[in-house]
Scaffold this active site. Structure first.
Site, PDB file in Angstrom:
ATOM      1  CG  ASP A  99      -1.704   1.219   1.276  1.00  0.00           C
ATOM      2  OD1 ASP A  99      -2.422   1.587   0.383  1.00  0.00           O
ATOM      3  OD2 ASP A  99      -1.620   1.757   2.435  1.00  0.00           O
ATOM      4  CG  ASP A 139      -1.224   7.797   0.184  1.00  0.00           C
ATOM      5  OD1 ASP A 139       0.063   8.174   0.139  1.00  0.00           O
ATOM      6  OD2 ASP A 139      -2.117   7.988  -0.482  1.00  0.00           O
ATOM      7  CE1 TYR A 149      -8.764  12.518  -0.663  1.00  0.00           C
ATOM      8  CE2 TYR A 149      -8.941  14.098   1.010  1.00  0.00           C
ATOM      9  CZ  TYR A 149      -9.486  13.054   0.158  1.00  0.00           C
ATOM     10  OH  TYR A 149     -10.589  12.527   0.827  1.00  0.00           O
ATOM     11  CG  ASN A 208      -8.308   2.790  -2.803  1.00  0.00           C
ATOM     12  OD1 ASN A 208      -8.129   1.744  -3.682  1.00  0.00           O
ATOM     13  ND2 ASN A 208      -8.955   2.381  -1.680  1.00  0.00           N
ATOM     14  CB  CYS A 251      -9.317  -1.071  -9.747  1.00  0.00           C
ATOM     15  SG  CYS A 251     -10.129   0.708 -10.156  1.00  0.00           S
ATOM     16  NE  ARG A 252     -12.999   4.144  -2.851  1.00  0.00           N
ATOM     17  CZ  ARG A 252     -11.897   4.856  -2.423  1.00  0.00           C
ATOM     18  NH1 ARG A 252     -11.093   5.061  -3.259  1.00  0.00           N
ATOM     19  NH2 ARG A 252     -12.097   5.343  -1.406  1.00  0.00           N
ATOM     20  CE  LYS A 253      -5.409  -0.197  -1.622  1.00  0.00           C
ATOM     21  NZ  LYS A 253      -4.032   0.041  -0.951  1.00  0.00           N
ATOM     22  CG  ASP A 266      -2.019   2.217   6.393  1.00  0.00           C
ATOM     23  OD1 ASP A 266      -2.316   1.965   5.337  1.00  0.00           O
ATOM     24  OD2 ASP A 266      -2.372   3.453   6.833  1.00  0.00           O
TER      25      ASP A 266
END
Length: 168
Positions: free
Chosen positions: A10, A12, A21, A53, A108-110, A135
């Site tokens: 992942d 961020d 963002y 994402n 595709c969005r976790k 995380d």
């Protein structure tokens, strides 16, 4: 028969300090041990792949080119340290997007596994020999749905977390 193995990261909150963002390299900070974790993956025969994402695109906070620019910058910084990310996969969508072109429920969005499944296919990766470290619970759910072992990163030295997960 798939032959490659990968560590899916992942972005961020895992590779970098979570800044809402994030799209500007000036606001970027690596988490403790992140560079070493990527370098370790590279040195031990794992593909290092980022799966993230990026709903800031859908929300209109920044264009997709900023995501690509940040990923290119990350790889340039890693290369200075003898490491590299093999591929970046990101989802720019969100069901409540401000920008209509990005407003959708997607695979595709976790926590959906679409990005992992695509990477597994495109890089001929054995899911049983790979892991996803992130995380958030959505990272683990995404991994499990793709047949990849998920590892929850709760802070500290990321390289130690990766090494510990590989050796268990």
């Amino acid at each position: 028969m798939p032959k490659n193995k990968a560590i899916f990261f992942d972005r961020d909150g895992t590779l970098n300090v979570d800044v809402d963002y994030l799209h500007d390299p000036a606001a970027f900070a690596w988490t403790e041990g992140a560079i070493d974790a990527v370098r370790w993956a590279n040195a031990h025969g794992y593909l290092a792949i980022v799966v993230t994402n990026q709903s800031g695109v859908a929300r209109g906070y920044f264009p997709e080119r900023d995501v690509t620019r940040l990923h290119d910058w990350m790889n340039a910084e890693l290369q200075k340290c003898g490491a590299h990310i093999d591929a970046f996969y990101y989802c720019p969508h969100h069901p409540a997007a401000k920008i209509p072109a990005y407003r959708k429920d997607c695979d595709c969005r976790k926590p959906a596994p679409g990005l992992l499944l695509r990477a597994l296919r495109e890089y001929d990766i054995d899911p049983a020999a790979s892991l996803m470290i992130g995380d958030a619970r959505r990272d683990i759910t995404c991994a499990e749905q793709a047949g990849v072992r998920g590892v929850l990163y709760t802070g500290g030295d990321l390289c130690e977390a990766v090494r510990g997960a590989i050796n268990t």
